[in-house]
Design an enzyme around this catalytic site. Sequence first.
Site, PDB file in Angstrom:
ATOM      1  CE1 TYR A   1      -4.034   2.102   0.498  1.00  0.00           C
ATOM      2  CE2 TYR A   1      -2.667   3.287   2.068  1.00  0.00           C
ATOM      3  CZ  TYR A   1      -3.809   3.208   1.293  1.00  0.00           C
ATOM      4  OH  TYR A   1      -4.725   4.233   1.322  1.00  0.00           O
TER       5      TYR A   1
HETATM    6  P1  NAD Z   1     -14.229   3.277   0.787  1.00  0.00           P
HETATM    7  O1  NAD Z   1     -14.129   1.803   0.710  1.00  0.00           O
HETATM    8  O2  NAD Z   1     -15.238   3.878   1.676  1.00  0.00           O
HETATM    9  O3  NAD Z   1     -14.378   3.883  -0.667  1.00  0.00           O
HETATM   10  C1  NAD Z   1     -13.717   3.298  -1.766  1.00  0.00           C
HETATM   11  C2  NAD Z   1     -14.740   2.974  -2.835  1.00  0.00           C
HETATM   12  O4  NAD Z   1     -14.022   2.423  -3.956  1.00  0.00           O
HETATM   13  C3  NAD Z   1     -15.778   1.942  -2.399  1.00  0.00           C
HETATM   14  O5  NAD Z   1     -17.075   2.444  -2.660  1.00  0.00           O
HETATM   15  C4  NAD Z   1     -15.459   0.726  -3.261  1.00  0.00           C
HETATM   16  O6  NAD Z   1     -16.623   0.005  -3.646  1.00  0.00           O
HETATM   17  C5  NAD Z   1     -14.781   1.344  -4.456  1.00  0.00           C
HETATM   18  N1  NAD Z   1     -13.913   0.390  -5.142  1.00  0.00           N
HETATM   19  C6  NAD Z   1     -12.914  -0.337  -4.598  1.00  0.00           C
HETATM   20  N2  NAD Z   1     -12.355  -1.110  -5.535  1.00  0.00           N
HETATM   21  C7  NAD Z   1     -13.019  -0.871  -6.693  1.00  0.00           C
HETATM   22  C8  NAD Z   1     -12.913  -1.375  -8.007  1.00  0.00           C
HETATM   23  N3  NAD Z   1     -11.997  -2.301  -8.337  1.00  0.00           N
HETATM   24  N4  NAD Z   1     -13.748  -0.897  -8.950  1.00  0.00           N
HETATM   25  C9  NAD Z   1     -14.693   0.039  -8.639  1.00  0.00           C
HETATM   26  N5  NAD Z   1     -14.836   0.541  -7.400  1.00  0.00           N
HETATM   27  C10 NAD Z   1     -14.017   0.085  -6.443  1.00  0.00           C
HETATM   28  O7  NAD Z   1     -12.753   3.775   1.234  1.00  0.00           O
HETATM   29  P2  NAD Z   1     -12.087   5.243   1.274  1.00  0.00           P
HETATM   30  O8  NAD Z   1     -11.238   5.242   2.480  1.00  0.00           O
HETATM   31  O9  NAD Z   1     -13.071   6.304   1.056  1.00  0.00           O
HETATM   32  O10 NAD Z   1     -11.092   5.127   0.009  1.00  0.00           O
HETATM   33  C11 NAD Z   1     -10.995   6.099  -0.993  1.00  0.00           C
HETATM   34  C12 NAD Z   1      -9.518   6.397  -1.259  1.00  0.00           C
HETATM   35  O11 NAD Z   1      -8.949   7.005  -0.099  1.00  0.00           O
HETATM   36  C13 NAD Z   1      -8.644   5.190  -1.554  1.00  0.00           C
HETATM   37  O12 NAD Z   1      -7.774   5.493  -2.633  1.00  0.00           O
HETATM   38  C14 NAD Z   1      -7.841   5.024  -0.285  1.00  0.00           C
HETATM   39  O13 NAD Z   1      -6.605   4.387  -0.511  1.00  0.00           O
HETATM   40  C15 NAD Z   1      -7.681   6.457   0.128  1.00  0.00           C
HETATM   41  N6  NAD Z   1      -7.298   6.705   1.516  1.00  0.00           N
HETATM   42  C16 NAD Z   1      -8.053   6.236   2.549  1.00  0.00           C
HETATM   43  C17 NAD Z   1      -7.651   6.467   3.859  1.00  0.00           C
HETATM   44  C18 NAD Z   1      -8.429   5.950   5.024  1.00  0.00           C
HETATM   45  O14 NAD Z   1      -7.894   5.935   6.152  1.00  0.00           O
HETATM   46  N7  NAD Z   1      -9.663   5.523   4.860  1.00  0.00           N
HETATM   47  C19 NAD Z   1      -6.480   7.197   4.116  1.00  0.00           C
HETATM   48  C20 NAD Z   1      -5.744   7.686   3.033  1.00  0.00           C
HETATM   49  C21 NAD Z   1      -6.169   7.427   1.739  1.00  0.00           C
END
Ligand code: NAD
Length: 263
Positions: free
Chosen positions: A156
């Site tokens: 990651y």
């Molecule tokens: P989340 O799971 O709530 O949202 C991510 C969405 O992406 C989900 O709705 C999921 O269905 C969709 N998704 C995943 N794989 C997919 C695929 N192959 N095709 C289509 N849709 C897909 O999680 P989030 O935390 O909101 O994640 C959003 C971004 O934020 C990601 O890139 C994650 O790495 C990043 N991020 C999250 C955090 C955290 O702590 N939550 C911190 C830093 C960065």
Amino acid sequence: GWLAGQVAVITGAASGIGRAVAERYLEEGALGVVCVDADRAGLDELAREHGSRVEPVIGDVRDHAVHEQAVERALASYGGLDVLVGNAGLFDFRRPLRGYTASALAATMDELFAVNLRGYLYAAMAAREALEAAGGCMIFTASVASFHAGGGGVLYTMGKHAVVGLVRQLALELAPRVRVNGVGPGGTLTGLRGTQTLGHGGRQIDADPRAFDERVSAAVPLAFAQRPRDHAGLYVLLASRDNARAVTGEIFMSDGGVAARSI
Ligand code: NAD
């Protein structure tokens, strides 16, 4: 609103940060938001709440055709495209290198990078022409793991560091017509899931919200675990032609001040 009349494509918009960005964009006057996600139920809910200003596109960001469909939908339904938000992603639940066999490493790397990186590149490929025509911008969700170790495992963290390279390179390639930036959230209470390969397809980062909150609070100066909504304003700012005209190749961190801490 800051985004009056603008049209966006947002990947991973059914939940978490992507959904908060979609909702904020609509509040800021966006004409329409094309929401790409594999989660049909989440997209249906969003579309029910916002009617014709949300166009759901159900599919997997690993497929290029999904992104082409999203851009076509933006042009057909709203007459153009101003903003691409590449955001859909998976987590590795901080698995260290010693926790992998060689074959599990290869398979997990393929799955994680296909979603977190190829998904971003495919989105950029599909949106480039329309964004050049509009003088628009791209915004990619990076992470605290784009600059620091320990927020994720090795895959990651590598992948989120690579998002920095993607932002900088595309900022250069697409200048002067299209600005390309990122937002770097820290530990955020969302349903972020893991890879099928590690058996984490159903595991969610906020499964134990209190433990998550305590861990993040202890680690960051601002001492709270973030909510998706906390980051959404930066996506608005970066998309705003009036307020970010000179910003490209940058990652705006939104992580509670991780880089401000010394020993
Ligand atoms: P989340 O799971 O709530 O949202 C991510 C969405 O992406 C989900 O709705 C999921 O269905 C969709 N998704 C995943 N794989 C997919 C695929 N192959 N095709 C289509 N849709 C897909 O999680 P989030 O935390 O909101 O994640 C959003 C971004 O934020 C990601 O890139 C994650 O790495 C990043 N991020 C999250 C955090 C955290 O702590 N939550 C911190 C830093 C960065």
